[in-house]
Design a protein around this motif. Structure first.
Motif, short mmCIF file in Angstrom:
data_model
loop_
_atom_site.label_atom_id
_atom_site.label_comp_id
_atom_site.label_asym_id
_atom_site.label_seq_id
_atom_site.Cartn_x
_atom_site.Cartn_y
_atom_site.Cartn_z
N LEU A 9 27.35 -12.53 -12.00
CA LEU A 9 25.77 -13.00 -11.89
C LEU A 9 25.41 -12.64 -10.49
O LEU A 9 24.28 -12.27 -10.20
CB LEU A 9 25.81 -14.22 -12.15
CG LEU A 9 25.75 -14.67 -13.73
CD1 LEU A 9 25.63 -16.07 -13.78
CD2 LEU A 9 24.91 -14.01 -14.63
N ASP A 10 26.65 -12.29 -9.71
CA ASP A 10 26.22 -12.07 -8.05
C ASP A 10 26.32 -10.70 -7.83
O ASP A 10 25.73 -10.27 -6.76
CB ASP A 10 27.40 -12.76 -7.37
CG ASP A 10 26.97 -12.85 -5.95
OD1 ASP A 10 25.99 -13.42 -5.49
OD2 ASP A 10 27.90 -12.60 -5.04
N GLU A 12 24.53 -7.30 -7.45
CA GLU A 12 22.94 -6.62 -7.19
C GLU A 12 22.40 -6.19 -8.37
O GLU A 12 21.27 -6.50 -8.57
CB GLU A 12 23.13 -5.58 -6.16
CG GLU A 12 21.89 -5.03 -5.60
CD GLU A 12 20.98 -5.97 -4.99
OE1 GLU A 12 19.70 -6.01 -5.00
OE2 GLU A 12 21.54 -6.87 -4.54
N ARG A 15 21.23 -9.57 -9.99
CA ARG A 15 20.37 -10.31 -9.52
C ARG A 15 19.07 -9.62 -9.39
O ARG A 15 17.97 -10.60 -9.40
CB ARG A 15 20.65 -10.38 -7.70
CG ARG A 15 21.97 -11.05 -7.57
CD ARG A 15 22.04 -11.75 -6.12
NE ARG A 15 21.89 -10.71 -5.18
CZ ARG A 15 22.90 -9.95 -4.56
NH1 ARG A 15 24.19 -10.51 -4.98
NH2 ARG A 15 22.88 -8.99 -3.73
N ARG A 16 18.89 -8.39 -9.66
CA ARG A 16 17.65 -7.92 -9.84
C ARG A 16 16.60 -8.54 -11.06
O ARG A 16 15.41 -8.66 -11.02
CB ARG A 16 17.57 -6.23 -10.02
CG ARG A 16 17.76 -5.75 -8.96
CD ARG A 16 18.13 -4.20 -9.22
NE ARG A 16 18.75 -3.48 -8.16
CZ ARG A 16 19.61 -2.40 -8.26
NH1 ARG A 16 19.59 -1.75 -9.85
NH2 ARG A 16 20.40 -1.97 -7.34
N LEU A 18 16.94 -11.67 -11.94
CA LEU A 18 16.64 -13.06 -11.71
C LEU A 18 17.33 -13.92 -12.67
O LEU A 18 16.68 -14.54 -13.41
CB LEU A 18 15.02 -13.34 -11.71
CG LEU A 18 14.33 -12.66 -10.62
CD1 LEU A 18 12.67 -13.08 -10.83
CD2 LEU A 18 14.76 -12.72 -9.17
N GLN A 20 19.27 -16.79 -14.72
CA GLN A 20 19.01 -18.39 -14.82
C GLN A 20 20.33 -18.95 -15.50
O GLN A 20 20.10 -18.31 -16.64
CB GLN A 20 17.66 -18.77 -14.79
CG GLN A 20 17.50 -20.25 -14.83
CD GLN A 20 16.40 -20.70 -15.16
OE1 GLN A 20 15.45 -20.13 -15.27
NE2 GLN A 20 15.90 -22.14 -15.20
N LEU A 112 17.46 -13.63 -18.28
CA LEU A 112 17.22 -12.79 -17.31
C LEU A 112 15.70 -12.54 -17.47
O LEU A 112 15.10 -12.10 -18.29
CB LEU A 112 18.07 -11.38 -17.39
CG LEU A 112 19.29 -11.03 -17.28
CD1 LEU A 112 19.56 -9.95 -17.74
CD2 LEU A 112 19.79 -11.49 -15.95
#
Length: 551
Positions: A9-10, A12, A15-16, A18, A20, A112
């Motif tokens: 999840l970390d 890149e 992370r685009r 988002l 949760q 996502l």
């Protein structure tokens, strides 16, 4: 280590989108073995466990039971987590039934909120997985290379354990099946903290299988043995805590390789002294040479099953009476057997004691007696057991002289243990030249028993005593050395026979005229009259001092 759900999840690329976490937030440390993209509601049948499933949810069931079954199947197959992308089927939230089922099962469920390229996610995660696998292979190869070299070089157990501790970065302990510490490496932690109350703590750790992790204690334990004969456990001592789900302990392979090296070492050196005797010998040597502090000796002995604190300590030194000088290998084997014999006698009397070789000829013991134990009764029982076992082990039985058993004065603390061991060694050296039996009733020697011989042994390093020997016997020793003679031996026999020339000639296996002629030579060389009592007394003392100096 494989990447975890949290690590994924970390990334890149994730992370685009988002991400949760909506369920299973406490299970994000699950390892991710692979990434699988599927829209099928029955995808679980194609998985093996450890996958992170990516889906848009477009084909997921609509009913509550179908969603619960979907989550149940994924959890039962062991997937690492489920990622659902908004935009195709779901937009702002997931069905409550899906979230509830995931929460109930403890399955990480992630949404996502932005669209991401699933192929980019799979490429990024698979790169981490492959790198982790390559790193594991490199580590495995390094470990195997290190321990193969140790085995080939015949490294002793302390060196093997030191390597395991260094590579793991944690303390390592080798114990026997009675949970007594044979060897250890603290890896920088306090020794007292590592070994304190070891036996009780170790008995409480029994993980399943030959290698297992105990989350309560944090210990990783593997059995040590070969050919179906287990003889110990190798323990990696770490802080308590569970392992990541489905992930083997990162040091399991390292510990097992160390255990294999120890087992091979035992097979290779099985004809040498046992590891227990090596450990005992190290402690005795540490006491005599001050290589170990008092607290270190007490702590290590306690971990070995020999409590010294609060006990009366008695030093004992055993020496075999002089016989034909054996070859080096034979001498080592004989000393090893003698040491094991002494250890067996101690066990038969149920006496807690350190037992180990002191040098190439003698065995040392430090016996720890309880407050209620009678010292003389314990020593008599040990002496009787040792002599009985020696006679049984010797083919010549009663015809062979028994070993010299020398005992030092008892002391009340570990700090004084060196004194009782040194005294016992001095008594043993002096008693070696005493005739077996010698009219004595005691089964062992103490300082009063060796009398003048014991005093001379105590003074053997004094230059004045050495000067006295040279002054009294120097010309005779020089004559024997130059002519390969035995006049010193003739003098010794004459004095030991109480100056009875006839008895001395018989003891020397010579005719009386031949023996008398040799005595006259002694008188001429030394310039003495052997009919004078004082001259003979002085020479007898010099011969005893010569024995002490030569030891």
């Amino acid at each position: 280590m494989l990447p975890t759900v949290a690590r994924v999840l970390d990334l890149e690329v994730m992370r685009r989108g988002l991400p949760q976490v909506v369920a299973g937030a406490d299970r994000l440390e699950r390892p991710v073995r692979w990434v699988h993209v599927s829209e099928l509601p029955d995808v679980a049948g194609m998985l093996q466990g450890g996958e992170l499933v990516l889906t848009t949810g477009i084909a997921l069931p609509e009913d509550r039971e179908g969603l619960a079954r979907y989550v149940r199947d994924l959890d039962e197959v062991g997937v690492a987590g489920l990622v659902v992308e908004f935009g195709r089927r779901y937009f702002d939230s997931l069905p409550r039934a899906l979230v509830h089922a995931a929460e109930q099962r403890g399955l990480p469920l992630i949404t996502l909120r932005r669209e991401v390229r699933f192929v980019a996610v799979t490429e990024a995660v698979h790169a981490l997985v492959v790198n982790a696998q390559l790193e594991q292979l490199r580590i495995s190869e390094s470990v195997h290379q290190v321990f193969n070299e140790l085995v080939v070089e015949g490294a002793e157990p302390p060196e093997v354990i030191r390597q395991v501790a260094r590579m793991a970065g944690a303390p390592v302990v080798l114990e026997n099946l009675a949970h007594q510490v044979l060897a250890h490496d603290t890896a920088g932690c306090p020794e007292a903290e590592l070994l304190e109350d070891w036996e009780r703590r170790s008995r409480g750790v029994r993980p399943p299988g030959r290698t297992g992790h105990d989350p309560r204690s944090g210990w990783l334990v593997t059995t040590v043995g070969a050919r179906g004969q287990d003889w110990g456990r190798l323990v990696l001592v770490q802080e308590p805590g569970p392992l990541p789900e489905g992930e083997p302990h990162p040091h399991a392979m390292l510990l097992e390789r160390g255990a294999s090296a120890l087992a091979l070492n035992r097979l290779v050196v099985r004809d040498r002294e046992s590891l227990e005797r090596q450990t005992h010998r190290t402690l005795l040597s540490g006491i005599l040479t001050h290589a170990l502090t008092v607290s270190e000796v007490a702590l290590r002995a306690q971990a070995l099953g020999v409590p010294l604190d609060g006990r009366r300590l008695v030093g004992v030194v055993l020496r075999q009476r002089c016989g034909p000088i054996p070859a080096a290998l034979e001498a080592q084997a004989r000393l090893r057997d003698f040491t094991e014999l002494a250890a067996g006698a101690v066990r038969s009397c149920r006496l807690p004691a350190l037992v180990g070789a002191l040098d190439d000829e003698g065995v040392g013991l430090l016996i720890a007696l309880g407050a209620q134990q009678d010292e003389h009764a314990a020593l008599d029982a040990f002496s009787a057991a040792l002599r009985r076992m020696s006679a049984e082990a010797d083919r010549d039985g009663a015809d062979a002289p028994g070993p010299v058993i020398a005992v030092g004065s008892s002391v009340g603390s570990v700090r004084d243990a060196r004194r009782t061991l040194l005294e016992a060694a001095q008594v043993a050296d002096a008693a070696l030249h005493d005739a077996p039996g010698g009219g004595r009733t005691a089964s062992y020697y103490r300082l009063p028993d060796v009398r003048l011989r014991g005093l001379l042994h105590l003074l053997r390093d004094d230059a004045r005593l050495q000067t006295y020997v040279e002054r009294e016997l120097g010309p005779l020793l020089a004559h024997d050395a130059e002519h390969n003679g035995q006049l010193v031996q003739m003098l010794r026999i004459y004095l030991e026979q109480g100056r009875n020339k006839s008895a001395a000639a018989d003891a020397a296996h010579l005719s009386r005229p031949s023996f008398y002629d040799r005595l006259h030579k002694v008188e001429r060389i030394l310039g003495v009259d052997l009919d004078q009592v004082e001259s003979c007394l002085s020479l007898h003392v010099a011969l005893l001092a010569l024995d002490a100096v030569r030891r």
